[in-house]
Design a protein around this motif. Sequence first.
Motif, PDB file in Angstrom:
ATOM      1  N   LYS A 158       0.434  -0.965  -0.015  1.00  0.00           N
ATOM      2  CA  LYS A 158      -0.064   0.191  -0.029  1.00  0.00           C
ATOM      3  C   LYS A 158       0.911   1.364   0.185  1.00  0.00           C
ATOM      4  O   LYS A 158       0.415   2.060  -0.297  1.00  0.00           O
ATOM      5  N   GLU A 181      -8.985  -0.335  -9.416  1.00  0.00           N
ATOM      6  CA  GLU A 181      -9.874  -0.111  -7.706  1.00  0.00           C
ATOM      7  C   GLU A 181     -10.780   0.041  -7.018  1.00  0.00           C
ATOM      8  O   GLU A 181     -10.836   2.067  -7.111  1.00  0.00           O
ATOM      9  N   LYS A 182     -12.001   0.171  -6.626  1.00  0.00           N
ATOM     10  CA  LYS A 182     -12.973   1.031  -6.308  1.00  0.00           C
ATOM     11  C   LYS A 182     -12.657   0.569  -5.088  1.00  0.00           C
ATOM     12  O   LYS A 182     -12.759  -0.337  -4.625  1.00  0.00           O
ATOM     13  N   ASN A 234       2.045   1.409  -3.719  1.00  0.00           N
ATOM     14  CA  ASN A 234       1.522   2.207  -4.138  1.00  0.00           C
ATOM     15  C   ASN A 234       0.709   3.543  -4.448  1.00  0.00           C
ATOM     16  O   ASN A 234       0.335   3.868  -5.381  1.00  0.00           O
ATOM     17  N   VAL A 278     -12.497   2.071  -2.471  1.00  0.00           N
ATOM     18  CA  VAL A 278     -11.075   2.606  -1.316  1.00  0.00           C
ATOM     19  C   VAL A 278     -11.184   3.940  -0.825  1.00  0.00           C
ATOM     20  O   VAL A 278     -12.084   4.634  -0.848  1.00  0.00           O
TER      21      VAL A 278
END
Length: 248
Positions: free
Chosen positions: A50, A78-79, A53, A81
Amino acid sequence: MVKNCNNIIKVIVKTCNNIIKVIVKTCIKFRKEDYKLDVVKYAETTIRQKVLNTFDSIPAQLARKNKKFSYVNILEGEKNVGERKYSSSIEWLKNAGIINYCYNLTEPAAPLKSNLRLDCFKIYMRDTGLLISMYEEGIQKDILNDELYINEGAILENVCAEEIQTRYSDVMYYEKKSKLEVDFLLNLNGVVTAIEVKSGNNKQSESLNSIVNNYKTVSRYIKLEKDTNIYVDSLGIEHYPLFMMMFI
């Protein structure tokens, strides 16, 4: 007298530009991989990916017109989040001295710290050289040759944020409903000051003009520009070359 002062300013600007070029040449030697290796070495296993990223997303986040940090833009595709997933990774980068928070304010009024929106912020690199190294090859050369016309604003804003954090600790800005945004707000010796950074040929600043006309809580207005002389315009806005940020 004014003409002589402007000539002196031009010499100083040229000298500072040459110094900046030397700094950029040095920065090219550094690569984001060095920082990423530190993340791999020191970050806890549970948040390591993380952190990586989040770190990788920062240049793209700063390149957006609305530079407010967005969790959904950390990783493409990515959804659903949000803060719960990535807040610890952002805090790790901050505690490691890699990034600076720049908090939005509910209103540009003193005391500024009482108006912080802790859930709304931009993220700048604490080291602008690191940010530059994260761009693709060739960007560094464009900077040296003064040929960078895309995303230069993000780089120059990062320079100013770095200087503000070093000298004043807290980095803040003001944005209202995506219609008005001032790059930085400072309280300088009790005077709330709005600062706008202009990197391109378009030096219009509707947001700063709006602050002058509509926000009596702000008493000083500064515009940092490329290739300009020092002067105060009819609205009371002070104009300075970009390098003057170090003296404000």
